[in-house]
Design a protein around this motif. Structure first.
Motif, PDB file in Angstrom:
ATOM      1  N   GLU A 158       9.520  -1.787   3.876  1.00  0.00           N
ATOM      2  CA  GLU A 158      10.803  -1.214   3.469  1.00  0.00           C
ATOM      3  C   GLU A 158      10.615   0.005   2.571  1.00  0.00           C
ATOM      4  N   TRP A 159       9.518   0.023   1.789  1.00  0.00           N
ATOM      5  CA  TRP A 159       9.288   1.117   0.836  1.00  0.00           C
ATOM      6  C   TRP A 159       8.468   2.260   1.428  1.00  0.00           C
ATOM      7  N   LEU A 160       7.750   2.031   2.523  1.00  0.00           N
ATOM      8  CA  LEU A 160       6.825   3.025   3.064  1.00  0.00           C
ATOM      9  C   LEU A 160       7.459   4.385   3.374  1.00  0.00           C
ATOM     10  N   PRO A 161       8.694   4.480   3.877  1.00  0.00           N
ATOM     11  CA  PRO A 161       9.261   5.826   4.114  1.00  0.00           C
ATOM     12  C   PRO A 161       9.270   6.712   2.879  1.00  0.00           C
ATOM     13  N   CYS A 162       9.489   6.142   1.699  1.00  0.00           N
ATOM     14  CA  CYS A 162       9.443   6.943   0.468  1.00  0.00           C
ATOM     15  C   CYS A 162       8.039   7.483   0.222  1.00  0.00           C
ATOM     16  N   PHE A 163       7.030   6.626   0.443  1.00  0.00           N
ATOM     17  CA  PHE A 163       5.649   7.069   0.255  1.00  0.00           C
ATOM     18  C   PHE A 163       5.288   8.147   1.268  1.00  0.00           C
ATOM     19  N   ILE A 164       5.714   7.982   2.527  1.00  0.00           N
ATOM     20  CA  ILE A 164       5.390   8.962   3.575  1.00  0.00           C
ATOM     21  C   ILE A 164       5.972  10.324   3.222  1.00  0.00           C
ATOM     22  N   ALA A 165       7.222  10.356   2.758  1.00  0.00           N
ATOM     23  CA  ALA A 165       7.854  11.629   2.411  1.00  0.00           C
ATOM     24  C   ALA A 165       7.103  12.328   1.279  1.00  0.00           C
ATOM     25  N   ASP A 166       6.736  11.578   0.248  1.00  0.00           N
ATOM     26  CA  ASP A 166       6.000  12.175  -0.869  1.00  0.00           C
ATOM     27  C   ASP A 166       4.608  12.627  -0.448  1.00  0.00           C
ATOM     28  N   PHE A 167       3.934  11.827   0.377  1.00  0.00           N
ATOM     29  CA  PHE A 167       2.589  12.172   0.850  1.00  0.00           C
ATOM     30  C   PHE A 167       2.619  13.459   1.668  1.00  0.00           C
ATOM     31  N   ASN A 168       3.578  13.582   2.568  1.00  0.00           N
ATOM     32  CA  ASN A 168       3.647  14.775   3.418  1.00  0.00           C
ATOM     33  C   ASN A 168       3.997  16.027   2.621  1.00  0.00           C
ATOM     34  N   ILE A 203      -2.641   1.837  -2.252  1.00  0.00           N
ATOM     35  CA  ILE A 203      -2.827   0.593  -3.005  1.00  0.00           C
ATOM     36  C   ILE A 203      -2.336   0.750  -4.438  1.00  0.00           C
ATOM     37  N   LYS A 204      -2.694   1.856  -5.063  1.00  0.00           N
ATOM     38  CA  LYS A 204      -2.293   2.065  -6.465  1.00  0.00           C
ATOM     39  C   LYS A 204      -0.794   2.275  -6.587  1.00  0.00           C
ATOM     40  N   GLU A 205      -0.201   2.985  -5.607  1.00  0.00           N
ATOM     41  CA  GLU A 205       1.250   3.185  -5.653  1.00  0.00           C
ATOM     42  C   GLU A 205       1.994   1.867  -5.514  1.00  0.00           C
ATOM     43  N   MET A 206       1.544   0.989  -4.618  1.00  0.00           N
ATOM     44  CA  MET A 206       2.218  -0.304  -4.451  1.00  0.00           C
ATOM     45  C   MET A 206       2.044  -1.173  -5.686  1.00  0.00           C
ATOM     46  N   GLY A 262      -1.438  17.062  10.035  1.00  0.00           N
ATOM     47  CA  GLY A 262      -1.920  16.050   9.118  1.00  0.00           C
ATOM     48  C   GLY A 262      -0.812  15.232   8.495  1.00  0.00           C
ATOM     49  N   ARG A 263       0.396  15.316   9.047  1.00  0.00           N
ATOM     50  CA  ARG A 263       1.523  14.558   8.515  1.00  0.00           C
ATOM     51  C   ARG A 263       1.417  13.088   8.900  1.00  0.00           C
ATOM     52  N   LEU A 264       1.755  12.214   7.958  1.00  0.00           N
ATOM     53  CA  LEU A 264       1.902  10.807   8.279  1.00  0.00           C
ATOM     54  C   LEU A 264       3.239  10.652   8.989  1.00  0.00           C
ATOM     55  N   MET A 265       3.190  10.332  10.270  1.00  0.00           N
ATOM     56  CA  MET A 265       4.416  10.204  11.051  1.00  0.00           C
ATOM     57  C   MET A 265       5.041   8.818  10.906  1.00  0.00           C
ATOM     58  N   HIS A 266       4.182   7.792  10.789  1.00  0.00           N
ATOM     59  CA  HIS A 266       4.716   6.434  10.680  1.00  0.00           C
ATOM     60  C   HIS A 266       3.630   5.516  10.138  1.00  0.00           C
ATOM     61  N   LEU A 267       4.018   4.583   9.292  1.00  0.00           N
ATOM     62  CA  LEU A 267       3.133   3.544   8.768  1.00  0.00           C
ATOM     63  C   LEU A 267       3.834   2.199   8.922  1.00  0.00           C
TER      64      LEU A 267
END
Length: 437
Positions: A278-288, A262-265, A171-176
């Protein structure tokens, strides 16, 4: 006989019996039944002469004078079984009127089809059961991909698409990746970045969008898409799901992202696609860290890419084929190209060459493994690339088309071919490439 009577008929019998037994007057019974007193006495006479059956209508059990002939019903059902056995009543009604000059109501057809066993009412249909599927065993064994169209920036920027890559086992977000539309080049760019980050998975699991699946049965149509061709060269399996429920992992992730992302952005003050990517990798790490599961087996099935950057460029380019003329020319995107007439190339007239169209605007022509040098013979000035619309939402494309039409109204410009991939917008964003000029 009493078992086949309606409540209204039973009530009327009781009223007539009360009148005969003098428990009610004819006027009182008429008031209860909603008829005249004269009709009540008429019913009393029928009851005395014929009993209960005397109060029943003589038309009971007989066909209505307004009913359709039995022969017409048999004819219609025979036509339905032969030509329209899998059609719905509404569509059958239209086809009968258009092709057979038979005009029948939809509900009449529905009743006939239900009685003949051709149509099953929705209330009697069995519910389709979707049993949950167990997660895959290892990371990288199956990656579910999908595009989610939404107002991600809440009106601060136009609506766009989020390409989601999620691992089935964990269930990991691998890429966005945010993109204006859901096109082949967008998926190719996102997949390339995925491979650079994680390597090559065993398989991608997608829907039946035209980017991934060719639905035409024409023998002359290639049975593989540009995206499928790229994955084939990378030795990655592409599996298309028959329903949204089959790839429920990524569908549920889309719903979660449409709430949390949406709320995080909004809190981060991100208003554009460039800032978001540019910011999505930070969100992916926190989400996972919050929601990722532990796989059943710890082995990572991602494989490294064995090749250099140029190989990756060739794989993720748009591939097309052209046949060289006797003058060693070919036309691509309404531009005429000339192959250098060397002694080695002089034998290539009538041969098929492969054209590699890169996202940055470069163009390469190959015959087998050999790159052919070529130059532009005739180029249209001030033209723009027609688009192949391969997205689920046309809003962004129509908005761009309207701007182009306004420009064409002010200046008489010629347009390019519609058979080319959508890359000119990216080319303009990158900067004009002087290749082949």
């Amino acid at each position: 006989m009493l078992l086949t009577m309606t409540d209204k008929e039973l009530h009327r019998i009781r009223m007539i019996e009360d009148v005969i037994d003098r428990r009610l007057s004819g006027t009182q019974a008429a008031r209860h039944l909603g008829v005249t007193a004269r009709h009540v006495y008429r019913l009393v006479g029928c009851y005395k002469s014929g009993g209960v059956e005397g109060l029943l209508s003589e038309r009971r059990g007989k066909p209505s004078n307004r009913s359709y002939p039995v022969e017409l019903r048999s004819q219609v059902l025979a036509v339905i079984r032969e030509h329209y056995h899998d059609f719905g009543p509404k569509l059958i009604s239209e086809k009968l009127a258009h092709h057979h000059e038979i005009h029948l109501g939809v509900e009449t057809l529905r009743r006939w089809m239900i009685a003949a066993g051709i149509w099953v009412p929705h209330s009697q249909r069995k519910l389709r059961i979707y049993q949950p599927r167990q997660r895959r065993d290892c990371l990288g064994e199956l990656i579910q991909i999908d595009g989610s169209h939404h107002d991600w920036f809440e009106g601060r920027s136009p609506k766009c698409c989020l390409l989601v890559f999620i691992d089935d086992a964990t269930g990991r977000l691998m890429h966005l990746r945010f993109s204006d539309t859901e096109s082949t080049f967008d998926y190719l760019a996102a997949t390339r970045r995925y491979i650079e980050l994680h390597g090559r998975p065993v398989a991608f699991y997608s829907d039946r969008h035209s980017i991934f699946h060719v639905s035409k049965r024409d023998a002359h149509t290639a049975r593989i898409t540009q995206y499928g061709r790229a994955l084939q060269e990378l030795n990655i399996e592409l599996i298309c799901a028959n329903s949204s429920q089959a790839k429920g992992r990524v569908e549920q992730a889309n719903q979660t992202l449409q709430d949390r992302l949406i709320k995080e952005m909004r809190l981060e003050g991100i208003n554009t696609i460039e800032e978001a990517n540019e910011w999505l990798p930070c969100f992916i790490a926190d989400f996972n860290d919050r929601f990722a599961k532990v796989p059943k087996f710890p082995k990572d099935l991602h494989r490294p890419f064995c090749g250099d950057v140029s190989d990756m460029d060739d794989i993720f380019a748009w591939h097309g084929t052209r046949v060289l003329s006797n003058a060693l020319t070919f036309q691509y995107d309404k531009v005429l190209y000339l192959i250098d007439p060397t002694e080695e190339n002089s034998r290539l007239s009538g041969e098929t060459v492969k054209v590699l169209d890169y996202p940055d605007g470069r163009l390469a022509v190959m015959y087998g493994e050999r790159i052919l040098e070529c130059r532009i013979f005739d180029k249209l000035a001030k033209v723009d690339q027609g688009q192949i619309v391969e997205n689920k939402r046309l809003g962004a494309v129509l908005s761009l088309a309207q701007k182009k039409q306004d420009e064409l109204e002010r200046a008489d410009l010629r347009t390019r071919s519609r058979r080319m991939p959508k890359r000119r917008a990216q080319q303009r964003a990158i900067g004009r490439n002087p290749a082949l000029e």
